[in-house]
Design an enzyme around this catalytic site. Structure first.
Site, short mmCIF file in Angstrom:
data_model
loop_
_atom_site.label_atom_id
_atom_site.label_comp_id
_atom_site.label_asym_id
_atom_site.label_seq_id
_atom_site.Cartn_x
_atom_site.Cartn_y
_atom_site.Cartn_z
CG ASP A 84 45.90 53.65 34.95
OD1 ASP A 84 45.87 52.41 34.81
OD2 ASP A 84 46.47 54.21 35.89
CD GLU A 103 53.30 54.51 38.59
OE1 GLU A 103 53.22 53.35 38.15
OE2 GLU A 103 52.33 55.29 38.63
#
Length: 225
Positions: A84, A103
């Site tokens: 992001d 992740e």
């Protein structure tokens, strides 16, 4: 070409037959999985993969990618995932898709970590994107108070007007710290709060950042670590 697609497909050049591969989650990693699937189906690419989300695993299986888990392998040769935000030191904020815990587990099992993003995600300082923090439901109110005391404004994530639940059955709080000048300090403080499972700060891990630009070019930044 879509800059996300440009970056996502370029990253597959790091994947070779015989590798154990981590598959990320998100709008840019989507193109990576599709390109890996295309090469598996049409070029005979032979890999074993672990996905960071149920959604990514489903997509990979649709393309015929062989999926395994950590009971079958003890490392990943390369992982390709999105972010992001990414700064000049290749530190990241991740978790916009809600898969940050898986992740991070995959990232730390990986020898070579590749991040793909479009140019909007490359920033001078992390923090414009609210930092996702995964919190267990039990006692979340107390955890919320402790996180707030660090100087941020947390907001529990919702989806379709319902509380968002991660693949691990936890909550996500998106926390506005403002610009994060010292991400290592923030990470250390968050790790000391019971109930915080993980945060979206991914520090000192990225080996290569591939940025797709709107003009159709690519920027590849390699880690200096």
């Amino acid at each position: 070409m879509n800059p996300k697609q440009l970056a996502g497909e370029k990253a597959v050049d790091y994947v070779k037959s015989g590798m154990k591969v981590g598959l990320g989650t998100g709008s840019t990693a989507y193109f990576t999985i599709q390109e890996i699937g295309r090469r598996v189906k049409h070029e005979g690419l032979d890999i074993e993969a672990i996905a960071t989300s149920i959604e990514s695993e489903r997509l990979a299986k649709e393309w015929g990618v062989k999926m395994v888990d950590f009971s079958e392998i003890d490392h990943l040769d390369v992982t390709i995932d999105g972010a992001d935000e990414a700064d000049a030191n290749l530190n990241l904020i991740k978790g916009g898709g809600g898969a940050l815990l898986r992740e991070k587990i995959v990232a730390f099992a990986t020898k070579f970590y590749v991040i793909v993003a479009d140019e909007r995600k490359y920033v001078p300082t992390l923090g414009a994107f609210g930092l996702p923090i995964e919190i267990i439901p039990f006692g979340w109110e107390e955890t919320f108070r402790e996180v707030t005391a660090l100087g941020c404004t947390p907001k529990r994530r919702e989806k379709n007007e319902e509380i968002f639940i991660t693949d691990n059955h936890n909550f996500i709080f998106d926390c506005d710290f403002g610009l994060i000048e010292n991400p290592h300090d923030v990470l250390q403080k968050l790790q000391g709060i019971p109930g915080v499972v993980e945060s979206g700060l991914f520090l000192d891990k990225t080996d290569v950042l591939i940025i797709g630009n709107n003009d159709g070019t690519l920027k590849i930044i390699e880690s200096k670590k």
